[in-house]
Structure formats: C-alpha cells, structure tokens
Design a protein around this motif. Structure first.
Motif, PDB file in Angstrom:
ATOM      1  N   GLY A  64       0.490  -6.069  -1.586  1.00  0.00           N
ATOM      2  CA  GLY A  64       1.311  -6.470  -0.236  1.00  0.00           C
ATOM      3  C   GLY A  64       0.234  -7.043   1.016  1.00  0.00           C
ATOM      4  N   GLN A  65       0.566  -6.712   1.983  1.00  0.00           N
ATOM      5  CA  GLN A  65      -0.186  -7.147   3.493  1.00  0.00           C
ATOM      6  C   GLN A  65      -1.602  -6.436   3.328  1.00  0.00           C
ATOM      7  N   ALA A  66      -1.670  -5.037   2.835  1.00  0.00           N
ATOM      8  CA  ALA A  66      -3.107  -4.558   2.991  1.00  0.00           C
ATOM      9  C   ALA A  66      -4.198  -5.103   2.320  1.00  0.00           C
ATOM     10  N   GLY A 112      -8.666  -4.041   6.612  1.00  0.00           N
ATOM     11  CA  GLY A 112      -9.091  -2.691   6.066  1.00  0.00           C
ATOM     12  C   GLY A 112      -9.594  -1.300   7.308  1.00  0.00           C
ATOM     13  N   GLY A 113      -9.011  -1.774   8.601  1.00  0.00           N
ATOM     14  CA  GLY A 113      -9.434  -0.594   9.727  1.00  0.00           C
ATOM     15  C   GLY A 113      -8.658   0.784   9.690  1.00  0.00           C
ATOM     16  N   LEU A 114      -9.375   1.524   9.808  1.00  0.00           N
ATOM     17  CA  LEU A 114      -8.676   2.818   9.623  1.00  0.00           C
ATOM     18  C   LEU A 114      -9.196   3.758  10.912  1.00  0.00           C
ATOM     19  N   GLY A 145       5.700   3.812   4.933  1.00  0.00           N
ATOM     20  CA  GLY A 145       5.203   2.517   5.338  1.00  0.00           C
ATOM     21  C   GLY A 145       5.681   2.093   6.635  1.00  0.00           C
ATOM     22  N   GLU A 146       5.736   0.634   6.812  1.00  0.00           N
ATOM     23  CA  GLU A 146       6.177   0.057   7.872  1.00  0.00           C
ATOM     24  C   GLU A 146       7.692   0.112   7.892  1.00  0.00           C
ATOM     25  N   ALA A 147       8.345   0.216   6.642  1.00  0.00           N
ATOM     26  CA  ALA A 147       9.794   0.321   6.589  1.00  0.00           C
ATOM     27  C   ALA A 147      10.189   1.637   7.533  1.00  0.00           C
ATOM     28  N   VAL A 160       9.210  -1.778  -8.284  1.00  0.00           N
ATOM     29  CA  VAL A 160       9.891  -3.155  -8.303  1.00  0.00           C
ATOM     30  C   VAL A 160       9.290  -3.860  -7.072  1.00  0.00           C
ATOM     31  N   ASP A 161       8.965  -5.042  -7.217  1.00  0.00           N
ATOM     32  CA  ASP A 161       8.596  -6.072  -6.036  1.00  0.00           C
ATOM     33  C   ASP A 161       9.411  -7.428  -6.410  1.00  0.00           C
ATOM     34  N   GLN A 162       9.462  -7.922  -5.243  1.00  0.00           N
ATOM     35  CA  GLN A 162      10.152  -9.349  -5.469  1.00  0.00           C
ATOM     36  C   GLN A 162       9.116 -10.413  -5.515  1.00  0.00           C
ATOM     37  N   PHE A 174      -1.999   1.806  10.904  1.00  0.00           N
ATOM     38  CA  PHE A 174      -1.033   1.040  10.304  1.00  0.00           C
ATOM     39  C   PHE A 174      -1.241   1.601   8.572  1.00  0.00           C
ATOM     40  N   LEU A 175      -2.428   1.271   8.347  1.00  0.00           N
ATOM     41  CA  LEU A 175      -2.796   1.471   6.929  1.00  0.00           C
ATOM     42  C   LEU A 175      -2.867   2.914   6.544  1.00  0.00           C
ATOM     43  N   GLY A 176      -3.331   3.688   7.672  1.00  0.00           N
ATOM     44  CA  GLY A 176      -3.256   5.001   7.656  1.00  0.00           C
ATOM     45  C   GLY A 176      -1.976   5.741   7.618  1.00  0.00           C
ATOM     46  N   LEU A 187       0.701  -1.117   0.038  1.00  0.00           N
ATOM     47  CA  LEU A 187       0.042  -0.054   0.141  1.00  0.00           C
ATOM     48  C   LEU A 187       0.954   1.257  -0.130  1.00  0.00           C
ATOM     49  N   SER A 188       1.998   1.366   0.850  1.00  0.00           N
ATOM     50  CA  SER A 188       2.619   2.539   0.919  1.00  0.00           C
ATOM     51  C   SER A 188       3.266   2.882  -0.330  1.00  0.00           C
ATOM     52  N   GLY A 189       3.894   1.697  -1.072  1.00  0.00           N
ATOM     53  CA  GLY A 189       4.532   2.030  -2.247  1.00  0.00           C
ATOM     54  C   GLY A 189       3.598   2.512  -3.518  1.00  0.00           C
TER      55      GLY A 189
HETATM   56  C1  LIG Z   1      -4.243 -10.026   8.390  1.00  0.00           C
HETATM   57  C2  LIG Z   1      -3.636  -8.582   8.477  1.00  0.00           C
HETATM   58  C3  LIG Z   1      -4.685  -7.490   8.979  1.00  0.00           C
HETATM   59  C4  LIG Z   1      -4.367  -6.095   8.902  1.00  0.00           C
HETATM   60  N1  LIG Z   1      -5.341  -5.372   9.573  1.00  0.00           N
HETATM   61  C5  LIG Z   1      -4.999  -4.103   9.671  1.00  0.00           C
HETATM   62  C6  LIG Z   1      -5.870  -3.320   9.950  1.00  0.00           C
HETATM   63  O1  LIG Z   1      -7.165  -3.512   9.938  1.00  0.00           O
HETATM   64  N2  LIG Z   1      -5.756  -1.797  10.118  1.00  0.00           N
HETATM   65  C7  LIG Z   1      -4.454  -1.415   9.970  1.00  0.00           C
HETATM   66  O2  LIG Z   1      -3.927  -0.325   9.947  1.00  0.00           O
HETATM   67  N3  LIG Z   1      -3.378  -2.188   9.508  1.00  0.00           N
HETATM   68  C8  LIG Z   1      -3.718  -3.623   9.251  1.00  0.00           C
HETATM   69  N4  LIG Z   1      -2.744  -4.425   9.219  1.00  0.00           N
HETATM   70  C9  LIG Z   1      -1.302  -3.947   8.695  1.00  0.00           C
HETATM   71  C10 LIG Z   1      -1.123  -3.335   7.460  1.00  0.00           C
HETATM   72  O3  LIG Z   1      -1.894  -3.981   6.480  1.00  0.00           O
HETATM   73  C11 LIG Z   1       0.446  -3.424   7.099  1.00  0.00           C
HETATM   74  O4  LIG Z   1       0.996  -2.825   8.092  1.00  0.00           O
HETATM   75  C12 LIG Z   1       0.446  -2.493   5.637  1.00  0.00           C
HETATM   76  O5  LIG Z   1      -0.285  -2.866   4.782  1.00  0.00           O
HETATM   77  C13 LIG Z   1       1.850  -2.599   5.334  1.00  0.00           C
HETATM   78  O6  LIG Z   1       2.060  -2.107   3.992  1.00  0.00           O
HETATM   79  P1  LIG Z   1       3.535  -1.593   3.608  1.00  0.00           P
HETATM   80  O7  LIG Z   1       3.463  -1.012   2.288  1.00  0.00           O
HETATM   81  O8  LIG Z   1       4.498  -1.065   4.442  1.00  0.00           O
HETATM   82  O9  LIG Z   1       4.403  -2.906   3.409  1.00  0.00           O
HETATM   83  P2  LIG Z   1       4.070  -4.371   2.749  1.00  0.00           P
HETATM   84  O10 LIG Z   1       2.544  -4.553   2.462  1.00  0.00           O
HETATM   85  O11 LIG Z   1       4.625  -5.495   3.476  1.00  0.00           O
HETATM   86  O12 LIG Z   1       4.677  -4.379   1.146  1.00  0.00           O
HETATM   87  C14 LIG Z   1       5.951  -4.301   0.832  1.00  0.00           C
HETATM   88  C15 LIG Z   1       6.167  -5.018  -0.453  1.00  0.00           C
HETATM   89  O13 LIG Z   1       7.732  -5.024  -0.698  1.00  0.00           O
HETATM   90  C16 LIG Z   1       8.207  -6.087  -1.126  1.00  0.00           C
HETATM   91  N5  LIG Z   1       9.732  -6.113  -0.920  1.00  0.00           N
HETATM   92  C17 LIG Z   1      10.118  -6.404   0.326  1.00  0.00           C
HETATM   93  N6  LIG Z   1      11.435  -6.456   0.216  1.00  0.00           N
HETATM   94  C18 LIG Z   1      11.996  -6.300  -1.100  1.00  0.00           C
HETATM   95  C19 LIG Z   1      13.014  -6.337  -1.932  1.00  0.00           C
HETATM   96  N7  LIG Z   1      14.232  -6.580  -1.502  1.00  0.00           N
HETATM   97  N8  LIG Z   1      12.983  -6.198  -3.230  1.00  0.00           N
HETATM   98  C20 LIG Z   1      11.626  -5.932  -3.854  1.00  0.00           C
HETATM   99  N9  LIG Z   1      10.540  -5.961  -3.003  1.00  0.00           N
HETATM  100  C21 LIG Z   1      10.309  -6.180  -1.789  1.00  0.00           C
HETATM  101  C22 LIG Z   1       7.378  -7.380  -0.688  1.00  0.00           C
HETATM  102  O14 LIG Z   1       7.288  -8.274  -1.503  1.00  0.00           O
HETATM  103  C23 LIG Z   1       6.065  -6.501  -0.384  1.00  0.00           C
HETATM  104  O15 LIG Z   1       5.029  -6.639  -1.563  1.00  0.00           O
HETATM  105  C24 LIG Z   1      -3.171  -5.980   8.749  1.00  0.00           C
HETATM  106  C25 LIG Z   1      -2.033  -6.630   8.206  1.00  0.00           C
HETATM  107  C26 LIG Z   1      -2.421  -8.070   7.985  1.00  0.00           C
HETATM  108  C27 LIG Z   1      -1.442  -8.840   7.463  1.00  0.00           C
END
Ligand SMILES: Cc1cc2nc3c(=O)[nH]c(=O)nc-3n(C[C@H](O)[C@H](O)[C@H](O)COP(=O)(O)OP(=O)(O)OC[C@H]3O[C@@H](n4cnc5c(N)ncnc54)[C@H](O)[C@@H]3O)c2cc1C
Length: 552
Positions: free
Chosen positions: A43-45, A50-52, A512-514, A33-35, A532-534, A14-16
């Motif tokens: 990704g995780q989103a 989907g709670g905000l 995002g989470e990073a 790019v994504d692995q 987190f999503l927010g 989501l963040s990307g």
């Molecule tokens: C089941 C579940 C329920 C959740 N419920 C909620 C909720 O209700 N409310 C809320 O706020 N949050 C919730 N979350 C948390 C939230 O979804 C995540 O924290 C958030 O989506 C993280 O997004 P991100 O973009 O930071 O990372 P990610 O979604 O982890 O995306 C990172 C991407 O980077 C890629 N990547 C990693 N390393 C490399 C590399 N070296 N080279 C290329 N690509 C790479 C990965 O493959 C991945 O696709 C939940 C999470 C889960 C799993």
C-alpha cells in the motif's frame, strides 16, 4: 465455527501485513484481501519516505541528542491537544504508542533486519513554547531503503506464512459489505475485480467479474484513510482550517479511497474525529505522475522565505518545517489555496528533500556512495534538480524582478508587487551578518545549525537571499497536498472496534490509518511525523496478536 480462515484482514498495506504476519505466526489461519493487484503489496508504505518516530534511540544518542519518554510525551500532548470526550481511547493509544517508540520498536524491527540511516531528521519543530506543538529534538529516523525498507521484513514474513499455508492472499477482491449476525461480524462480501497488470500505484480497473463471500471469527479493517478521495476530504474539512481548498493535489494513490470506512460504519462501527486530518502545504505537482493528481511533498529545511499568495511573508513561527496545520490554517484564511517559497540555489541544494521512495533513489537503493553525495555535491540531489528543470511549480531566474514577473504569470492572479517582496527580502538579508538577531526565522537557522545533523545535510549556511553568489533565485508555487486521515474507528488497545452504542463489536478490529493509527485518532489534532508508519506497526501488531488469541 467453520470458516474460510480464523481471521480475515481487509487491506494489504503495512498495517494489514503486520497484523496478518502476527496471526500466522501465532499458528492461526489468515486471509488477506485487497482490491489492488499483487504488484501493489504494501500500500502507501511502499511509496513512503520510511520515516519513523523513535525516542532516545542509539542514532539520536550518537548525534548528542538527549531525548526521553517524558520529553516526547510533553511534545505529543502539546501537539495532540486532546480536548474531546471521544479522546479517551486516542489518548490511551498515544501513551501506549509512545512507550513502544521509546522501547521495543527499534529492537523489534532490527531483529527483522530493518536498518536506519544514521542522520536523524528534525520534523515539525514547532516554535511556540515548551508545552506547544512540535518536536523539541530531532526524532525522524529514515529507514535505510525508505518505504520499501519498512515493507520488506513484513512482506518476507508474509511470504513465509503463505508458503506454510497459514496465510492466503486474495488480490483484486474488493470488500463491499461486512457480514453481521446479531451484532457480531461473521465475514466479508464483495466483488472480484478483473485482473489488471497496471504498474504499482497507477489506478487499476474497477470492472467487476464476480462476487465472493468469506467467513471467519474475526475481521480486521486495515483499509487506509481518505486522502485519495478529495470529495471526502472536503466533506470532512473543519471550519477551523478555513474553507476547504478548491484545488488540491494528491499525496496518495487513488486506492486510498475511504470507501471501506463507509462500509464499516454501515456495519455499526463508531467513526470518531473525522474532522482531524493531516494535509501538507508544500505540495508540488509531479512532472512525471504515477497516480491521478500526483503531488510530492517538499520536506523543507528552515531557510526558504515563505510568502502567501498576496506576497506577505508568513509570520513567526510559521517557517518551513515548523507547524504544518498552523501553516494550512494561515494559508486557507488568505482566501487562496497556494503560497510561495523564495530561495537560492545554495538553499535548494542543501535543504530540499522530497518525500517518497521514488524521489530518493540513493536511500531507497541503499547506496552509501550516492547518499554521501547529499553532503558533498555541488547541485541538489538528482530528483530535486529534475523538478527544478521540469516541475510546473518551479521558477528559476537571475534577478528578483524577473522572478516576481514569472510568479505572477504562473499563478495568473497578478497579486505580487515587486517593491513589497523586495522590501521584505532586503530586510531579512540585513539580519544575516550577526549570529544574534531580531528576525525569528534567521534565529531559527542559527539554532538548527547547532545540531550536527542539520549542519551536515539540512541547513544551508546563512546568506543573503539576494547575494548573486548563492543564486540563481528560485520560486516554488506550493499547493495543498492531501495525505493522512488522523481520525478513524474508535478501538481499544487491542484494536477491537467500538460500535455506535459504545460497546465492542464482537470479532471486529481496526488498525493503521482506518483506526486513526490507533484508538480512533492517537495524534489528536497534530502529528510529530514518522508516527504514521509507526502507528501501523503498533496497532497492526496489537490487533494481530489479540485476534489470534481471541479466535478459538
Ligand atoms: C508518499 C508518502 C510518503 C509517506 N511518508 C511517511 C513517512 O515518512 N513516515 C510515516 O510515518 N508515514 C508516511 N506516510 C504515511 C504512511 O505511509 C501511511 O499512512 C500508511 O502506510 C498507511 O498504511 P495502512 O496500512 O493504514 O493503509 P494503506 O497503505 O492505504 O493500505 C490499505 C490497503 O487497503 C486496500 N483497500 C482499501 N479498501 C478496500 C476494500 N474495500 N476492499 C479491499 N481492499 C481495500 C487498499 O487497496 C490498500 O492496499 C507516507 C505516505 C505516502 C503516500
């Protein structure tokens, strides 16, 4: 400067996606790019509930909830407990994020077609004083369509940008290094992984078929946290939470591997607050797993009785849904890495929700008819009933003696004594007849039912646990479930990453989470949920806009 694009985004979560769409819409060229393969976009989103977290929303107002920026700030600071020098940017990020959650966030999403389920949930209720941890009021707004409902607008925008030629996806491209020259980022280098049509969320092949380098003026790290890598979780486990659990289950797919964090660190990025993490204590083993060690989190209502491995009831205010890390700390200090819910059929029916898009087909499928059955049905929602029947951690019995025997058998530890458990449940049951009581958990139940949303779909009518009319009795063995990384790369409000020397690294961003969802840990020690999503939306948007402006 010639490059393959103006900006490169590492990670199509989501963040990307948010960052990339902002860059493309500002007229710049972006490569994502994504692995993983294209099927894992979001990704995780995608898997999320989907709670905000929103403050003073129309949904809250319609339910009579009075909320404000000031009240939310009080709750946030009470939960975050910022107490370190490196909390400067996390605190600034938190304040800015709260302004977003109380302001633009809802309208911005709504303009893209995002919608919200009208009953606002009350997560992390705390139970200490007004300045302590927790949400004073319900603030957890579930996206209509759950996780896919929050990914959809950004995927649509990304596909439009792709069609216009501004955005290019490169799936199965795994980044292994950042290309740095004189302390500035110039691009990325990595491995091309073999194509793999594996289903979304399942572990994909890591077989390398080639190499790549890509150059750009700016690189945004949007690669997620460490929750899928239990070795890293254990390495970062803080002493204050007791010993790291020997056994954990995973609340995230395996691609949340934390590998990119080490790579950005090796390039000079400053990782802070790595000991702050957000793992749940109400994890159940998925009887139909998608990813390795797949666990699901129960989002519990307030009525289940909670016992530690030795059969001792958790003390106030550690009731279901009150204080995730307080519970984790308590449980890890018992010397066992599990605990128990004991409840009735009436409680499971009304109070058990399972976090995850695939566990909520009614909300994910945007079916009003199915969703309305949450309030009217005789049984629990289908996925909860399925866990009751097939789940390895569920025990259903008609009487307490049989239940306790089965609990001892399931754990294999034989720690529960029937008389001890019976005495605590009977004592609690004697508190049920009056609405003004001594037992703090029962008080909490009465308090919850004064909120119409809880009375409607989240909190069972107070009743005796041992009343057969509300049976059968249910015990659930709860495991520690890894999920979120609260620390991350230190950034300013534009997502620009600091180096270990305290200076900004030219061209490098984290979101995002990073980035600990902004600043390197905007939650501090604890979260209010839905943040987190927010945090992905806000930090992704900020870094996307700032990087688009910064590149020539
Ligand atoms: C089941 C579940 C329920 C959740 N419920 C909620 C909720 O209700 N409310 C809320 O706020 N949050 C919730 N979350 C948390 C939230 O979804 C995540 O924290 C958030 O989506 C993280 O997004 P991100 O973009 O930071 O990372 P990610 O979604 O982890 O995306 C990172 C991407 O980077 C890629 N990547 C990693 N390393 C490399 C590399 N070296 N080279 C290329 N690509 C790479 C990965 O493959 C991945 O696709 C939940 C999470 C889960 C799993």
């Amino acid at each position: 400067m010639a490059g393959n694009a103006d900006v490169i985004v590492v990670g199509a979560g989501l963040s990307g996606l948010v960052a990339a769409t902002e860059i493309a819409e500002a007229g710049k060229r972006v490569i994502v790019v994504d692995q993983e393969g294209e099927q894992s976009l979001g990704g995780q989103a995608f898997w999320s509930f989907g709670g905000l977290f929103l403050v003073d929303s129309p949904e809250q107002r319609r339910l009579g909830i009075k909320d404000s920026y000031e009240l939310a700030l009080q709750d946030w600071m009470g939960s975050a407990g910022f107490d370190r020098d490196e909390d400067l940017w996390p605190r600034r990020s938190a304040e800015a994020y709260l302004g977003f959650a109380a302001g633009e966030k809802r309208g911005w999403l709504r303009a893209m077609g995002h919608r919200i389920f009208p009953v606002v949930g009350w997560a992390e209720r705390g139970g200490y004083d007004a300045m302590g941890h927790g949400n004073s009021v319900p603030r957890f707004h579930v996206s209509w369509g759950t996780g896919p409902g929050i990914v959809e607008p950004f995927e649509r925008r990304a596909r439009q940008a792709q069609a216009s030629g501004r955005l290019t996806f490169k799936f199965r491209h795994r980044v292994d290094a950042l290309i740095m020259t004189n302390g500035a980022v110039e691009g990325i280098a990595g491995s091309i992984l073999e194509p793999d049509g594996v289903e979304r969320g399942k572990s994909s092949s890591r077989k390398v078929t080639g190499e790549f380098t890509l150059r750009a003026q700016a690189v945004i790290i949007a690669a997620g946290g460490i929750g899928g890598n239990h070795d890293l979780v254990r390495q970062n486990w803080p002493k204050r939470l007791g010993n790291a659990p020997k056994k954990m289950i995973s609340g995230v797919p395996e691609h949340v591997d934390g590998r990119m964090i080490g790579i950005a660190q090796a390039a000079g990025g400053r990782l802070i607050n790595r000991d702050r993490m957000w793992h749940y204590v109400e994890g159940i083993r998925n009887w139909s797993p998608i990813w390795p060690r797949h666990g699901i989190r129960i989002l519990p209502g307030p009525s289940s009785m909670w016992f530690d491995a030795t059969g001792k009831r958790l003390a106030a205010p550690l009731f279901p849904g009150s204080d995730t890390l307080g519970q984790l700390q308590y449980i890890m200090n018992t010397g066992y890495d599990y605990s128990w819910f004991v409840l009735t059929q009436s409680i499971i029916k009304k109070e058990f929700a399972l976090s995850g898009s695939e566990q909520n087909p009614d909300l994910t499928g945007k079916s009003w008819l199915m969703t309305a059955r949450r309030a009217t049905n005789k049984g629990a929602p289908g996925p909860v009933e399925a866990f009751k029947t097939h789940g390895l951690d569920f025990i259903v019995r008609d009487n307490l003696a049989d239940l306790v025997t089965a609990m001892n058998k399931l754990s294999g530890d034989d720690l529960l004594k029937l008389e001890h458990v019976t005495a605590q449940i009977e004592a609690r049951d004697r508190e049920i007849d009056n609405p003004y009581v001594k037992d703090a958990q029962v008080m909490n139940i009465h308090n919850a039912r004064r909120y119409v949303g809880d009375r409607l779909i989240r909190t069972a009518k107070p009743h005796r646990i041992l009343d057969p009319a509300h049976g059968p009795l249910i015990a659930v063995k709860l495991n520690i479930l890894t999920r979120k990384t609260l620390g991350g790369f230190e950034t300013d409000l534009d997502g620009r990453m600091f180096g270990t020397d305290g200076k900004l690294i030219s061209g490098l961003y984290a979101v995002g989470e990073a980035a600990g969802f902004g600043g390197g840990g905007m939650h501090g020690y604890r979260s209010l949920e839905g943040t987190f999503l927010g945090g992905c939306l806000f930090s992704g948007r900020n870094a996307g806009r700032a990087s688009a402006k910064a590149v020539a």
